[in-house]
Motif scaffolding. Sequence first.
Motif, PDB file in Angstrom:
ATOM      1  N   GLU A  38     -11.596  -2.316  -6.630  1.00 13.15           N
ATOM      2  CA  GLU A  38     -10.137  -2.292  -6.798  1.00 13.15           C
ATOM      3  C   GLU A  38      -9.382  -1.865  -5.538  1.00 13.15           C
ATOM      4  O   GLU A  38      -8.180  -1.590  -5.594  1.00 13.15           O
ATOM      5  CB  GLU A  38      -9.782  -1.346  -7.953  1.00 13.15           C
ATOM      6  N   GLN A  39     -10.043  -1.826  -4.398  1.00 17.12           N
ATOM      7  CA  GLN A  39      -9.378  -1.441  -3.157  1.00 17.12           C
ATOM      8  C   GLN A  39      -8.240  -2.412  -2.804  1.00 17.12           C
ATOM      9  O   GLN A  39      -8.362  -3.622  -2.991  1.00 17.12           O
ATOM     10  CB  GLN A  39     -10.391  -1.403  -2.013  1.00 17.12           C
ATOM     11  N   ASP A  40      -7.166  -1.837  -2.280  1.00 19.82           N
ATOM     12  CA  ASP A  40      -6.009  -2.633  -1.867  1.00 19.82           C
ATOM     13  C   ASP A  40      -6.251  -3.140  -0.435  1.00 19.82           C
ATOM     14  O   ASP A  40      -5.773  -2.549   0.539  1.00 19.82           O
ATOM     15  CB  ASP A  40      -4.735  -1.776  -1.934  1.00 19.82           C
ATOM     16  N   TYR A  41      -7.019  -4.219  -0.349  1.00 18.58           N
ATOM     17  CA  TYR A  41      -7.357  -4.781   0.955  1.00 18.58           C
ATOM     18  C   TYR A  41      -7.568  -6.286   0.774  1.00 18.58           C
ATOM     19  O   TYR A  41      -8.155  -6.731  -0.213  1.00 18.58           O
ATOM     20  CB  TYR A  41      -8.615  -4.114   1.509  1.00 18.58           C
ATOM     21  N   LYS A  82      -6.949   3.944  -3.184  1.00  9.91           N
ATOM     22  CA  LYS A  82      -7.199   2.502  -3.081  1.00  9.91           C
ATOM     23  C   LYS A  82      -6.990   1.990  -1.655  1.00  9.91           C
ATOM     24  O   LYS A  82      -7.121   0.782  -1.399  1.00  9.91           O
ATOM     25  CB  LYS A  82      -6.302   1.739  -4.056  1.00  9.91           C
ATOM     26  N   TYR A  83      -6.665   2.910  -0.748  1.00 13.28           N
ATOM     27  CA  TYR A  83      -6.442   2.530   0.651  1.00 13.28           C
ATOM     28  C   TYR A  83      -7.597   2.956   1.565  1.00 13.28           C
ATOM     29  O   TYR A  83      -7.458   2.973   2.783  1.00 13.28           O
ATOM     30  CB  TYR A  83      -5.131   3.145   1.154  1.00 13.28           C
ATOM     31  N   LYS A 124      -8.606   0.245   4.050  1.00 16.97           N
ATOM     32  CA  LYS A 124      -7.504   0.040   4.996  1.00 16.97           C
ATOM     33  C   LYS A 124      -7.435   1.171   6.024  1.00 16.97           C
ATOM     34  O   LYS A 124      -7.289   0.933   7.230  1.00 16.97           O
ATOM     35  CB  LYS A 124      -6.181  -0.053   4.229  1.00 16.97           C
ATOM     36  N   ASN A 177      -6.147  -5.674   8.885  1.00 14.44           N
ATOM     37  CA  ASN A 177      -6.635  -6.615   7.880  1.00 14.44           C
ATOM     38  C   ASN A 177      -7.814  -7.449   8.389  1.00 14.44           C
ATOM     39  O   ASN A 177      -7.905  -8.646   8.126  1.00 14.44           O
ATOM     40  CB  ASN A 177      -5.502  -7.533   7.404  1.00 14.44           C
TER      41      ASN A 177
END
Length: 370
Positions: free
Chosen positions: A66-69, A142-143, A146, A41
């Motif tokens: 919209e990335q999951d970060y 979406k990762y 990450k 992170n």
Amino acid sequence: MGLLGFIYFAFIVVVVIQFIFYVFVFGKFAFFKPQKAVSKNIAVSVIICAKNEAENLRRFLPSIIEQDYLNFEVVLINDSSKDNTLEVMQDFAKAHSNIKVVDVKSIEAFWGNKKYALTLGIKAAKNDYLLFTDADCKPVSKYWIKEMCAHFDSEKSVVLGYGAYAKIKKSLLNKLVRFETLITAGNYFSFALAGTPYMGVGRNLAYSKSEFFKANGFINHIKVRSGDDDLFVNQVANNKNTAICIPNGSFTISTPKVTFKEWFKQKRRHVSTAKHYKLEHKVLLAILYSSTLLFWLFTLILFVTLYKWPIVLGLFLARLTIQYIILGSLSRKLNESDLLLLLPFLEIFLIMAQLTIFINNLISKPNHWK
């Protein structure tokens, strides 16, 4: 020794060279089992340099946003676009607080030079860790951020990712485009694992800002219009600071060229930078390409003349078998297994295309970033 005897001896040497590359170089990636990288992170700046890409930004930028970060910004660089790229960027920036727009105006000293625009964008980025992609690229998950940035640590400051091309059914050109992309990725991933990283692709590449400034940015090759990705990696990457990232969720996917003319022009630009690689890399790549070309040329001559054909056939099948094994494993890692059905044909076609591109680049300079 007659001419056929010399060709036969040379054929054996070429087959041995091919075996060495496939087993000891490409095999490192084909049978590589990566350990799961732990997400840290860290703060990341995603950098996209765009020139006349308004429609692609509308289509693909949401998949970045919209990335999951938890902690990332998006730096959008408008490189003197003539369409409404800047307006599209500004509209996205108004709607999302983590988007920063850098509007680059052409100046005479750096006219049409993407590296100048990228340098301004990198300077504007607030984070030390930078993740690059293109306006016509979409992360497959979406990762993406990450997965790619999990490989940064106290030693690793360069992360090589895979930038695939979308599949188009019943298109021979599309298979050729994806095969060339597969082979290129197999090369740079394998060489990196062998301790001699030599390139990456700007569609999916990460490095630290500190690494960029330590190398004085693109100054060593600023006059070369192309190569903001591969020439920079060729300059700074080594066996200690470079990691590869190959989980499927880390891939990006781009819109492929749909005509041979467009693809040919694109590859002319890409190939033109190879002459600026480090000498060791140029030698290795020249041996690899030459041995592949000579393998098929000598095979044809020896088969037509039936010179010692049982041995020639045995060596031919042995090389083909090891190639299928290695490329089979490699293609499964990169989700390109459908290409194996046309392997010999695609390889021969690609060899001839690369030879044609090389000759054309000797005759005239290719067009670059416009």
